[in-house]
Design an enzyme around this catalytic site. Structure first.
Site, PDB file in Angstrom:
ATOM      1  N   HIS A  62      67.147  43.877  38.522  1.00 57.86           N
ATOM      2  CA  HIS A  62      66.734  43.895  39.932  1.00 57.86           C
ATOM      3  C   HIS A  62      67.616  44.841  40.764  1.00 57.86           C
ATOM      4  O   HIS A  62      67.145  45.817  41.342  1.00 57.86           O
ATOM      5  CB  HIS A  62      66.883  42.498  40.546  1.00 57.86           C
ATOM      6  CG  HIS A  62      66.167  41.402  39.845  1.00 57.86           C
ATOM      7  ND1 HIS A  62      64.810  41.240  39.920  1.00 57.86           N
ATOM      8  CD2 HIS A  62      66.623  40.372  39.071  1.00 57.86           C
ATOM      9  CE1 HIS A  62      64.450  40.159  39.243  1.00 57.86           C
ATOM     10  NE2 HIS A  62      65.534  39.615  38.715  1.00 57.86           N
TER      11      HIS A  62
HETATM   12  C1  BDR Z   1      67.840  38.589  42.887  1.00 58.13           C
HETATM   13  O1  BDR Z   1      68.416  37.285  42.811  1.00 58.13           O
HETATM   14  C2  BDR Z   1      69.549  37.301  41.988  1.00 58.13           C
HETATM   15  O2  BDR Z   1      69.445  36.297  41.036  1.00 58.13           O
HETATM   16  C3  BDR Z   1      69.667  38.678  41.393  1.00 58.13           C
HETATM   17  O3  BDR Z   1      71.023  39.083  41.335  1.00 58.13           O
HETATM   18  C4  BDR Z   1      68.873  39.546  42.334  1.00 58.13           C
HETATM   19  O4  BDR Z   1      69.656  40.042  43.396  1.00 58.13           O
HETATM   20  C5  BDR Z   1      66.513  38.588  42.159  1.00 58.13           C
HETATM   21  O5  BDR Z   1      65.633  37.656  42.733  1.00 58.13           O
END
Ligand code: BDR
Ligand code: CA
Length: 313
Positions: free
Chosen positions: A243
C-alpha cells in the site's frame, strides 16, 4: 530538478517500512526532512521505534524521527496487529534502534518545518491515520497554505473497505482527522485500495528482493513474507499489497499511476459506513473536486522501480 522535500508521517507497518526505504534510496528525487510517527497499525511507542529501525536498516540514523499523537482526535485507537504482527514489523529479525527519538513532538516539527521552509516547497506524505496532520492544521492554520501537496495512502472506492465492509484502515481509525484534511484546500493525491490492491508482491517479486543479497533486500522479502499471509487468506490474492510504497513511488514516477481529479468526502456520522471515502468517481454530483484519486498502477513498472532502488541501499 531539485529533490522534493517531504515529511513522512507513518505508523510502520511492513508496507510503511518499504515506503520509507524507497524514499531513502532515492535522494535525487526525494529529500526526507523528517519522519513523524503516529499511532495506527500498532501503538505509538512501537511505531516510533519501528521508524527508527527502518532508518538504521537504510543506513540513515541521521534522519530525525519524532513521536506524535498516541490516539485519534476523537476516538479510541484501533490497531491492526492481526495484519502486521505484535511489533507491527514482524517478519525479519532486526536489531533494536540505537538512534535517538527526537524530543520535539511530531506535530510541532510539522508546524515549525512548514513555517521555516519557503511556502509551497514541503510535501506531506501520510502513510497512516491522519491525526498528526490534522492536529498540526488545528494548532497552526497558517501552515495550511504553505503545504505544497499532500500525497497519502488511504481510502477506497471500487474496493470499498478492508477494516470494515466500507472503510479503509487509515481513514477509519481517525475519520474526523481525515475529514479535516480532505476539506483543508491543500492539493491532495490519494492512493486508495483500488490501486494498492494491484501492487501485490508475487512469489517472483519477493524472490527479486531476496536475490538482491543485501540486508535490505532480505528484510523486505521477510517482511512481505509475513505480511502476505493475511491478504492471501482474506482475498486469495497472490501476495502482500504494498500500500504505502505507492506514495513514495508516485513522487519518483508519477507516470506509473493514473486517476481522476474528483470530489472525495469522508463519512463521519454513520455507524455503518464510518470512515468511508465517498469518491465521486463518476462525477454524478456538483461537489467541487478536492483530490486526485488514483485508480490504476503499472504494477510491473512499480516493482521494477522498487527493486532497482532498494538495491542502492
Ligand atoms: C493501510 O493500513 C495499514 O495497515 C497499512 O500500513 C496501510 O497504510 C492499508 O489499509
Ligand atoms: Ca501505514
Amino acid at each position: 530538478m531539485a529533490a522534493r522535500k517531504i515529511i513522512i508521517d507513518t505508523d510502520p507497518g511492513q508496507d510503511d517500512a518499504v515506503a520509507i526505504l524507497l524514499a531513502l534510496a532515492s535522494p535525487d528525487e526525494i529529500e526526507v526532512l523528517g519522519i513523524t510517527a503516529v499511532a495506527g497499525n500498532v501503538p505509538l511507542p512501537l511505531t516510533a521505534r519501528n521508524a527508527r529501525i527502518v532508518c538504521e536498516l537504510a543506513g540513515r540514523p541521521d534522519i530525525p524521527v519524532f513521536a506524535g499523537c498516541a490516539a485519534p482526535l476523537a476516538r479510541p485507537l484501533v490497531t491492526a496487529e492481526h495484519v502486521h504482527g505484535k511489533t507491527g514489523l514482524d517478519g525479519p529479525e532486526l536489531p533494536d534502534p540505537t538512534m535517538p527519538l527526537q524530543d520535539r513532538h511530531a506535530v510541532d516539527f510539522i508546524v515549525q518545518t512548514l513555517r521555516a521552509e519557503p511556502a509551497g516547497t514541503v510535501t506531506l506524505c501520510p502513510l497512516g491515520p491522519l491525526t498528526n496532520l490534522a492536529q498540526a492544521f488545528r494548532n497552526a492554520p497558517d501552515i495550511i497554505e504553505r503545504v505544497q501537496e499532500i500525497v497519502l495512502m488511504g481510502g477506497a472506492y471500487f474496493e470499498v473497505g478492508n477494516i470494515t465492509p466500507t472503510a479503509e484502515f487509515n481513514i477509519y481509525v481517525d475519520p474526523e482527522a481525515a475529514a479535516e484534511i480532505f476539506s483543508a484546500g491543500v492539493p491532495l493525491t490519494v492512493m486508495p485500495l483500488d490501486v494498492t490492491h494491484k501492487a501485490l508482491v508475487t512469489a517472483a517479486r519477493n524472490r527479486a528482493f531476496r536475490e538482491l543479497g543485501t540486508p535490505v533486500g532480505r528484510a523486505v522479502a521477510e517482511m512481505t513474507d509475513f505480511f502476505e499471509r493475511f491478504d492471501k487468506e482474506k482475498y486469495g490474492s497472490s501476495g502482500a499489497p504494498l500500500h504505502d510504497p505507492c506514495v513514495t513511488a508516485w513522487l519518483i514516477r508519477p507516470d506509473l499511476f493514473s486517476g481522476r481529479h474528483i470530489n472525495v468526502e469522508i463519512e463521519t456520522g454513520s455507524a455503518l459506513t464510518l470512515g468511508m471515502t465517498v469518491a465521486d468517481w463518476w462525477r454524478v454530483t456538483d461537489r467541487p473536486a478536492n483530490a486526485t484519486f488514483m485508480g490504476d498502477i503499472d504494477a510491473d513498472g512499480f516493482f521494477a522501480l522498487l527493486t532497482e532502488r532498494l538495491a542502492r541501499l
